[in-house]
Design an enzyme around this catalytic site. Structure first.
Site, PDB file in Angstrom:
ATOM      1  N   PRO A   1      -6.043  -3.563  11.119  1.00 54.67           N
ATOM      2  CA  PRO A   1      -4.899  -3.869  10.249  1.00 54.67           C
ATOM      3  C   PRO A   1      -5.327  -4.363   8.871  1.00 54.67           C
ATOM      4  O   PRO A   1      -6.356  -5.021   8.727  1.00 54.67           O
ATOM      5  CB  PRO A   1      -4.198  -5.011  11.004  1.00 54.67           C
ATOM      6  CG  PRO A   1      -5.309  -5.682  11.761  1.00 54.67           C
ATOM      7  CD  PRO A   1      -6.377  -4.672  12.020  1.00 54.67           C
TER       8      PRO A   1
ATOM      9  N   CYS B   1       5.462  -1.937 -21.445  1.00 52.84           N
ATOM     10  CA  CYS B   1       6.166  -0.971 -22.261  1.00 52.84           C
ATOM     11  C   CYS B   1       6.390   0.294 -21.454  1.00 52.84           C
ATOM     12  O   CYS B   1       5.828   1.340 -21.750  1.00 52.84           O
ATOM     13  CB  CYS B   1       5.268  -0.670 -23.461  1.00 52.84           C
ATOM     14  SG  CYS B   1       6.120  -0.910 -24.953  1.00 52.84           S
ATOM     15  N   GLU B   2       7.156   0.186 -20.401  1.00 54.80           N
ATOM     16  CA  GLU B   2       7.450   1.341 -19.555  1.00 54.80           C
ATOM     17  C   GLU B   2       8.670   0.996 -18.706  1.00 54.80           C
ATOM     18  O   GLU B   2       8.704  -0.062 -18.061  1.00 54.80           O
ATOM     19  CB  GLU B   2       6.233   1.669 -18.665  1.00 54.80           C
ATOM     20  CG  GLU B   2       6.489   2.884 -17.832  1.00 54.80           C
ATOM     21  CD  GLU B   2       5.234   3.619 -17.355  1.00 54.80           C
ATOM     22  OE1 GLU B   2       4.164   3.502 -17.989  1.00 54.80           O
ATOM     23  OE2 GLU B   2       5.349   4.326 -16.350  1.00 54.80           O
TER      24      GLU B   2
HETATM   25  N1  LLP Z   1      -7.234   1.994   8.304  1.00 51.87           N
HETATM   26  C1  LLP Z   1      -7.231   3.037   7.461  1.00 51.87           C
HETATM   27  C2  LLP Z   1      -8.153   4.145   7.689  1.00 51.87           C
HETATM   28  C3  LLP Z   1      -6.357   3.048   6.356  1.00 51.87           C
HETATM   29  O1  LLP Z   1      -6.356   4.093   5.526  1.00 51.87           O
HETATM   30  C4  LLP Z   1      -5.498   1.947   6.140  1.00 51.87           C
HETATM   31  C5  LLP Z   1      -4.597   1.912   4.990  1.00 51.87           C
HETATM   32  C6  LLP Z   1      -5.545   0.881   7.069  1.00 51.87           C
HETATM   33  C7  LLP Z   1      -6.421   0.940   8.138  1.00 51.87           C
HETATM   34  C8  LLP Z   1      -4.682  -0.341   6.925  1.00 51.87           C
HETATM   35  O2  LLP Z   1      -3.350  -0.025   6.992  1.00 51.87           O
HETATM   36  P1  LLP Z   1      -2.277  -1.204   7.119  1.00 51.87           P
HETATM   37  O3  LLP Z   1      -2.559  -1.952   8.411  1.00 51.87           O
HETATM   38  O4  LLP Z   1      -2.448  -2.081   5.952  1.00 51.87           O
HETATM   39  O5  LLP Z   1      -0.972  -0.527   7.154  1.00 51.87           O
HETATM   40  N2  LLP Z   1      -0.869   0.763  -0.847  1.00 51.87           N
HETATM   41  C9  LLP Z   1       0.028   1.015   0.269  1.00 51.87           C
HETATM   42  C10 LLP Z   1      -0.705   1.046   1.589  1.00 51.87           C
HETATM   43  C11 LLP Z   1      -1.832   2.049   1.631  1.00 51.87           C
HETATM   44  C12 LLP Z   1      -2.599   1.988   2.906  1.00 51.87           C
HETATM   45  C13 LLP Z   1      -3.858   2.782   2.848  1.00 51.87           C
HETATM   46  N3  LLP Z   1      -4.607   2.781   4.059  1.00 51.87           N
HETATM   47  C14 LLP Z   1       1.139  -0.039   0.264  1.00 51.87           C
HETATM   48  O6  LLP Z   1       1.163  -0.868  -0.639  1.00 51.87           O
HETATM   49  O7  LLP Z   1       1.998  -0.028   1.132  1.00 51.87           O
END
Ligand code: LLP
Length: 425
Positions: free
Chosen positions: A271, A343-344
């Protein structure tokens, strides 16, 4: 199962420390993290054999250090994340598997580091097998499989199915096993991550696919990883995943495979958001309150350069107001759009996917008040940029009732470091 917290639109403190005091000591915009929340979230997942923190969610060295002290290990998706993990004290001892390089490509720098430190690799593309195999024959690898379906809070965070660039397509596993054999590589683990911010229904579907793929790989398997993706509630109608049920499904899968193979398999979870999102708060100062036609805008000194989730995904974050002079609870509620200084026109914290501006019912904010954007500890600071030549915010960790600076506010010198004006001619 954890119950969804109530999100108040009034907040004057974080973990017992007064927002006004934090601001006078550290300034705004300011990221504040509450270590006790991270600790609780780690404890929630203790049934899993290994918690591998997806550091992309929040990779400040202090956060990584505290994760390590709680027995959490990390993944790294780039050379920079490998170096961060090492700087935070994670071991590169190959038998400990504290740092795993997990990505869909090796860039040259990452491959060099992986080889230099004998780091374990989770291959997300078939090409990676030959690239590591030719340099480190006989090594153990794990494979990240795209099971053919995915799900996330946004199409941009769905990492499974044919639209996704991530992982080894599930129909190519046999060929990958042949390639691994060709290089004498042993496939000791399988990993599936279908998306970020998903739900129990989709997460559970992964177990079946994992089992099928694991049976293809066979007895060399020692570890299976459920990936990340656990959601946290950002709104009062959203819930947590029932972790007992989630663990039970994976545990049963792991046990069935263990019986077939005649040895126990380790069960990992990976996670990012679940461990750090709710611990984080972005505090900004209100600098202008203005009417535009029928709309009321409050413009604060943090923008999408500090927190990109709303502009990128239309993500909703709880927002609260802290009065510069006294309590705001008795103020009338108004519908207000919260925007930043950039500025967007997309520089709005209250918007839905597609860029449609929305207002939020909040106690009437005035210039000098503070706005806190909550649940900002995952994919907040790490996605910050210097757009509009804004310096990135400071970060503070609250631990045992004390606020400690864990990243200095950037300066103009930081901003232009590396730039040069060449001579003409
Ligand atoms: N493992 C892998 C291979 C991943 O690509 C990711 C997230 C995770 C674990 C962790 O995922 P999580 O438990 O955080 O859901 N910027 C986006 C989220 C992008 C996640 C990318 N990969 C946002 O702000 O929601």
């Amino acid at each position: 199962m954890l119950t969804t917290p109530t999100f108040s639109t009034v907040r004057s403190e974080i973990s017992g420390l007064c927002i006004k005091d934090l601001v006078s000591e550290f300034g705004t915009p300011l990221y504040v993290y509450d270590q006790s929340v991270i600790d609780k979230r780690i404890d929630d997942l203790s049934a899993f054999d290994r918690i591998r923190y997806a550091q992309k969610a929040n990779s400040n060295l202090a956060i990584l250090d505290r994760m390590r002290r709680k027995g959490v290990v990390v993944d790294a998706v780039s050379a920079g994340e490998i170096r961060r993990a090492m700087a935070a004290g994670f071991s590169t001892d190959p038998t400990k598997h504290e740092i795993i390089y997990t990505a869909d490509i090796f860039d040259h720098e990452a491959l060099k580091l992986v080889l230099e430190h004998h780091l374990p690799v989770n291959c997300g593309s078939p090409d990676m097998i030959g690239q590591i195999g030719s340099q480190r024959p006989g090594a153990e690898i794990t494979l990240r499989i795209n099971p053919g379906f995915g799900h996330g809070h946004s199409q941009k965070t769905n990492t499974g199915g044919e639209q996704s660039k991530h992982g080894i397509w599930h129909e190519q596993v046999d060929q990958c096993l042949i390639d691994a054999d060709h290089h004498g590589l042993m496939v000791s683990g399988l990993h599936m991550h279908i998306g970020s911010g998903t739900d129990l229904e989709h997460l559970s579907a992964v177990c079946e696919s994992m089992e099928k793929t694991a049976l293809k790989v066979g007895r060399t398997l020692r570890t299976i990883s459920a990936g990340g993706g656990l959601p946290v509630p950002y709104k009062s109608d959203e819930t947590y995943v029932d972790l007992d049920q989630y663990f039970a499904l994976w545990d049963a899968t792991r046990n069935r495979l263990g019986e077939t193979f005649g040895h126990r398999l380790d069960l990992e979870i990976e996670p990012g958001r679940y461990l750090s999102a709710e611990a984080g708060f972005l505090i900004a100062e209100v600098r202008s309150v203005k009417k535009v036609g029928k709309n009321l805008f409050a413009l604060v000194d943090a923008g999408f350069n500090d927190m990109a989730r709303p502009v990128m995904y239309g993500a909703h974050h709880p927002i609260s107001v802290c009065g510069a002079k006294g309590d705001v609870s008795s103020r009338e509620s108004v519908d207000v759009i919260i925007g930043g200084p950039l500025c967007e026109s997309g520089d709005i914290f209250t918007q839905r996917e597609g860029g449609f501006v929305e207002s939020r019912s909040l106690p009437m904010p005035f210039v000098g008040d503070f706005i806190t954007i909550e649940n900002a500890g995952a994919y907040g600071f790490v996605m910050a940029s210097n757009y509009n030549s804004k310096t990135r915010a400071a970060e503070v960790l609250i631990e045992n009732g004390k606020a400690k600076l864990i990243r200095q506010r950037e300066t103009f010198d930081d901003l232009i470091r590396g730039e040069q004006i060449p001579e003409i001619g």
